[in-house]
Scaffold this motif. Structure first.
Motif, short mmCIF file in Angstrom:
data_model
loop_
_atom_site.label_atom_id
_atom_site.label_comp_id
_atom_site.label_asym_id
_atom_site.label_seq_id
_atom_site.Cartn_x
_atom_site.Cartn_y
_atom_site.Cartn_z
N GLY A 195 1.00 -1.15 -0.04
CA GLY A 195 -0.10 0.07 0.09
C GLY A 195 0.91 1.43 0.22
N HIS A 196 0.36 2.36 -0.23
CA HIS A 196 1.26 3.60 -0.17
C HIS A 196 0.82 4.41 0.93
N ILE A 197 2.04 4.66 1.67
CA ILE A 197 1.75 5.65 2.73
C ILE A 197 2.62 6.96 2.27
N THR A 198 1.86 7.99 2.83
CA THR A 198 2.36 9.30 2.62
C THR A 198 3.16 9.63 4.04
N ASN A 199 4.50 9.70 3.82
CA ASN A 199 5.39 9.68 5.01
C ASN A 199 5.94 11.35 4.69
N ILE B 225 3.61 -4.03 8.41
CA ILE B 225 2.52 -3.24 7.60
C ILE B 225 3.29 -2.98 6.20
N PRO B 226 2.62 -3.65 5.42
CA PRO B 226 3.06 -3.37 3.76
C PRO B 226 2.72 -2.08 3.24
N VAL B 227 3.66 -1.15 3.55
CA VAL B 227 3.24 0.16 3.06
C VAL B 227 4.68 0.77 2.31
N LYS B 228 4.58 1.62 1.37
CA LYS B 228 5.88 2.31 1.06
C LYS B 228 5.43 3.67 0.61
N SER B 229 6.28 4.54 0.96
CA SER B 229 5.87 6.16 0.55
C SER B 229 6.80 6.32 -0.62
N ASN B 230 6.41 7.09 -1.79
CA ASN B 230 7.09 7.43 -2.97
C ASN B 230 7.22 8.78 -3.34
N GLY B 231 7.40 9.48 -2.27
CA GLY B 231 7.59 10.97 -2.49
C GLY B 231 9.25 11.31 -2.89
N PRO B 232 9.29 12.65 -3.37
CA PRO B 232 10.59 13.04 -3.99
C PRO B 232 11.80 12.97 -3.10
N ASP B 233 11.77 12.96 -1.73
CA ASP B 233 12.90 13.18 -1.04
C ASP B 233 13.63 11.62 -1.13
N VAL B 234 14.97 11.62 -0.47
CA VAL B 234 15.82 10.36 -0.47
C VAL B 234 14.98 9.13 0.09
N ALA B 235 14.25 9.43 1.07
CA ALA B 235 13.63 8.32 1.69
C ALA B 235 12.30 8.16 1.20
N GLY B 236 11.77 8.72 0.32
CA GLY B 236 10.36 8.66 -0.34
C GLY B 236 9.43 9.46 0.38
N GLY B 237 10.01 10.39 1.31
CA GLY B 237 8.93 11.40 1.90
C GLY B 237 8.57 12.31 1.12
N ASN C 121 -9.52 14.10 -0.23
CA ASN C 121 -11.04 14.33 0.45
C ASN C 121 -11.92 14.69 -0.95
N TYR C 122 -11.45 15.53 -1.80
CA TYR C 122 -12.03 15.80 -3.16
C TYR C 122 -12.45 14.76 -3.89
N THR C 123 -11.48 13.93 -4.18
CA THR C 123 -11.83 12.59 -4.98
C THR C 123 -12.41 11.50 -4.24
N LYS C 124 -12.65 11.60 -2.83
CA LYS C 124 -13.12 10.61 -2.02
C LYS C 124 -12.36 9.26 -2.08
N SER C 125 -10.94 9.39 -2.08
CA SER C 125 -9.96 8.63 -2.08
C SER C 125 -9.45 8.17 -0.77
N ASN C 126 -9.14 6.90 -0.27
CA ASN C 126 -8.46 6.64 1.02
C ASN C 126 -6.92 6.96 0.78
N VAL C 127 -6.54 7.41 1.91
CA VAL C 127 -5.16 7.76 2.16
C VAL C 127 -4.50 7.32 3.45
N LEU C 128 -3.44 6.82 3.73
CA LEU C 128 -2.79 6.49 4.72
C LEU C 128 -1.50 7.42 4.98
N LEU C 129 -1.33 8.18 5.95
CA LEU C 129 -0.35 8.99 6.05
C LEU C 129 0.09 9.51 7.33
N TYR C 130 1.18 9.68 7.53
CA TYR C 130 2.03 10.01 8.76
C TYR C 130 1.51 11.39 9.09
#
Length: 171
Positions: free
Chosen positions: A51-55, A73-85, A99-108
């Protein structure tokens, strides 16, 4: 303009410049969208998906990588910093887009924080994930900023002893 399958406006226009190209949400022009990636497409990869987590960016006190790894917990963050944050600004944009698109998100995230209060009693209210309680031993075993921001994923993982929930911070 671009609309999604439910008829919601996603993009009123193309980005005007580089600063808009990196945004995940802009109230007047872009409302975000979410797509499966190679890492999180569980339909295409049912036995090897995350799953994707927003770290948050690695120079903040975040322990998402060791927590996810050692707590299974099988999640990974794919952001632009070196660790995916992601930066704080981009994380707020991602939440508004979800919220706008009614999508579920998991975030720190952390409390107290104004955005958490903004969504209380709505269908987008934050739901806390409770991890193992923080102990002195766990706090002392946390990954350092140098480890969190390392290009070596093994450094980012740290040790199992440092994978508990966040401790309270005085303001």
């Amino acid at each position: 303009p671009y609309y999604d399958d439910q008829g919601r406006l996603i993009a009123a226009r193309p980005p005007l410049d580089e600063s808009e190209e990196v945004q995940y949400f802009s109230a007047d022009s872009y409302h975000g969208h979410f797509v499966a990636t190679e890492d999180n497409d569980c339909d295409a990869n049912p036995f090897a998906c995350n799953g994707h987590i927003t770290n948050i960016q690695c120079d903040w006190s975040t322990f998402v990588i060791p927590q996810a790894h050692y707590l299974g917990i099988p999640v990974k963050s794919n952001g632009p910093d070196v660790a995916g944050g992601y930066s704080y600004t981009r994380m707020v944009e991602i939440y508004y887009a979800a919220n706008y698109t009614k999508s579920n998100v998991l975030l720190y995230w952390y409390t107290p924080n104004q955005i958490v209060q903004e969504f209380v009693d709505t269908d987008a209210e934050f739901q806390r994930v409770i991890l193992s309680p923080p102990t002195r031993e766990c706090s002392n075993a946390r990954v350092t900023e140098e480890q969190r921001c390392s290009e070596n994923p093994a450094d980012q993982i740290g040790t199992k002893e440092g994978s508990c929930d966040a401790e309270a911070h005085p303001y």
